[in-house]
Design an enzyme around this catalytic site. Structure first.
Site, PDB file in Angstrom:
ATOM      1  N   ASN B 153     -32.521 -10.474 -16.207  1.00 19.47           N
ATOM      2  CA  ASN B 153     -31.823 -11.537 -16.937  1.00 19.47           C
ATOM      3  C   ASN B 153     -31.463 -11.144 -18.355  1.00 19.47           C
ATOM      4  O   ASN B 153     -30.516 -11.667 -18.921  1.00 19.47           O
ATOM      5  CB  ASN B 153     -32.672 -12.807 -16.949  1.00 19.47           C
ATOM      6  CG  ASN B 153     -34.102 -12.558 -17.377  1.00 19.47           C
ATOM      7  OD1 ASN B 153     -34.785 -11.675 -16.828  1.00 19.47           O
ATOM      8  ND2 ASN B 153     -34.569 -13.295 -18.353  1.00 19.47           N
ATOM      9  N   CYS B 327     -38.215 -14.807 -32.632  1.00 24.70           N
ATOM     10  CA  CYS B 327     -37.940 -16.070 -33.284  1.00 24.70           C
ATOM     11  C   CYS B 327     -37.171 -17.025 -32.394  1.00 24.70           C
ATOM     12  O   CYS B 327     -37.127 -18.211 -32.658  1.00 24.70           O
ATOM     13  CB  CYS B 327     -37.177 -15.834 -34.576  1.00 24.70           C
ATOM     14  SG  CYS B 327     -38.294 -15.337 -35.875  1.00 24.70           S
TER      15      CYS B 327
END
Lengths: 124, 393
Positions: B153, B327
């Site tokens: 992915n 993040c």
């Protein structure tokens, strides 16, 4: 997820850059964690005249760097040392919980730059 | 140029196609019957599900009674892995998978480890490839399952599924593949690939969210996953999400029919983006295999900058993309996939994933290339890491 103020300081960061012959330079964080903050201070008669930064990091890291430089300017060393990570985050109208560590970095960068200044003075 | 919204994150999800939605809509309102009811509107729902099952089977070269609808791709992965593990635990407790699986597989395997199973996580090479030989060498007498994703992915690398399937068959070990990113993008035939279980998810190929399917080869020993009524022949109880299942069936039919044309279009966008970024932006690397990759997937690492910052700036220009940066995931570690292909942490933090789809055009690439080099250099100007490199040179 970010406040408007964070986005403003991210998109239009204040005080980006370096200060030549800075009186104090502090670098904190490490590339492993994805955050590095480097702060430059110009200090005269115990008062921070100018502050600049360079940051490798996320939106919150850039915004807190920008805000931290704004907060220290015009302050005495003693006042600057009292700036907490919480104060930086509050000045930005808050940070998402997962991003609070970025504000720690800002507080540490201020302290590291002032520490560097003090060591430099001691050697003069 | 204005801020026309450009969606470059089709590996995350896709919009439901109008033709798909059109087939779904009646099953929310006038055709609301429970497929288990015997009267006419119940039978109508039953028929719709059967048709959807036939369409999925046709797309995979499977038989209709080998297709089981689930609530998601993640559920299909959970069922395949936990189902095989617990049903066959008397035979053995060893599972083989890879270090770059989706969390739906990785976390399921980690859970099984906490319950007494042993899992081998095969490493991958710099392009994200697992070799069939590695798989062969990892097989033990007590190995009961091999689970290798069809296509990654994040970096898009396509694994040698047919070769691994051949080995699994030879050794008599069940073979599952998480094909969530592959279905609708790569032609798949479960018999040619020797796959025993395959997971898929509708919203990755212009179907609705909240529905997936698990292909289970006839004869595979696997227990029911959700206990309750007789739905999905008692293997996965729950009143069927009829509209979603209808949408999945229609979407997979369209995707399979247009796969060659779709691939050609995406490959043109992908290859142009790779060529232009690599030639116009310094200190960049392409993650994933150059050729053996999903038609619409591009994944770069830009040195000295962090991925979330890059995404925020692209978003301000109306471009939606993705990153393997810590993040963006809420953790402090960057993507396990990027670390597994050998990227140092700081470079893994600076990744950008672009995944093209149906509605993208060459103009979208024009617009991306108009803003991306500037954003990268702007962030580098701000980066102490870049400063160090420039001064060092």
């Amino acid at each position: 997820m970010y406040s408007e103020k964070v986005m403003d300081h991210f998109m239009n960061p204040r005080n980006v850059g370096e200060i030549e012959n800075a009186d104090g330079v502090g670098q904190v964080g490490n590339p492993k964690c994805g955050d590095i903050m480097k702060m430059y201070l110009k200090i005269e008669n115990g008062i921070i005249q100018d502050a600049k930064f360079k940051t490798f990091g996320c939106g919150a890291a850039v915004a807190t760097s920008s805000m931290a430089t704004e907060l220290v300017k015009g302050k005495t060393i003693e006042e600057a040392l009292k700036i907490t990570n919480k104060a930086v985050a509050e000045a930005l109208d808050g940070l998402p919980p997962v991003k609070m560590h970025c504000s720690n970095l800002a507080e540490e960068a201020i302290k590291a730059a002032i520490e560097d200044y003090k060591i430099g003075r001691a050697h003069v | 140029m204005g801020n026309r919204f450009i969606y470059l994150d089709h590996a995350a999800t896709t919009a439901v196609k109008p033709e798909v939605l059109e087939e779904m809509l009646p099953y929310f309102t006038e055709k609301y019957g429970n497929p288990s009811s015997i009267y006419s509107i119940g039978r109508e729902s039953r028929k719709a599900i059967d048709e959807a099952r036939d369409r999925v089977a046709a797309a995979l070269g499977a038989k209709s009674n080998e297709i089981f609808f689930t609530g998601s791709g993640t559920e299909a992965d959970n069922w395949a892995i936990k189902g095989i593990a617990y049903t066959n635990r008397k035979k053995g407790k060893h599972i083989i998978t890879t270090a770059i699986e989706h969390h739906a597989v990785l976390h399921t395997c980690q859970y099984l480890e906490s319950d007494g199973f042993e899992v081998t996580y095969l490493p991958v090479d710099k392009d994200g490839l697992v070799s069939p030989e590695q798989v062969r060498e990892a097989i033990r007498p007590d190995t009961i399952l091999i689970s290798v994703m069809f296509a990654n992915n994040e970096i898009g690398t396509i694994q040698p599924i047919a070769e691994i399937g051949k080995i699994a068959r030879e050794k008599g070990v069940y073979f599952h593949t998480d094909a969530v990113q592959a279905v609708g993008n790569i032609p798949i035939n479960v018999d040619e690939l020797n796959v025993d279980l395959l997971s898929l998810s509708a919203h990755k190929f212009y179907g609705p969210k909240g529905v997936g399917a698990l292909y289970i080869r006839k004869g595979t020993k696997i227990n029911s996953f959700i206990h309750g009524g007789a739905q999905e022949r008692g293997r996965r109880a729950s009143t069927e999400a009829v509209a979603n299942i209808v949408g999945l069936g229609k979407a997979i039919e369209i995707a399979t029919a247009n796969i060659d044309e779709y691939n050609k279009k995406l490959i043109a966008l992908r290859d142009r983006t790779i060529d232009e970024v690599m030639s116009k932006i310094p200190y960049v690397r392409l993650n994933g295999h150059r050729e053996k990759r999903l038609p619409g997937n591009v994944n770069f690492s830009f040195e000295f900058i962090e991925g979330e910052s890059l995404l925020l700036m692209l978003d301000m220009k109306g471009i939606a993309a993705s990153s393997g940066s810590a993040c963006t995931s809420g953790s402090l570690d960057p993507s396990h996939v990027l670390l597994a292909i050998g990227l140092p942490h700081e470079i893994a933090h600076g990744s950008l994933r672009i995944t093209f789809g149906e509605e993208n055009t060459q103009e979208d690439v024009d617009q991306l290339m108009e803003v991306l080099p500037d954003i990268v250099s702007r962030l580098r100007e701000m980066s102490p890491l870049y400063e160090a490199v420039r001064k060092g040179v």
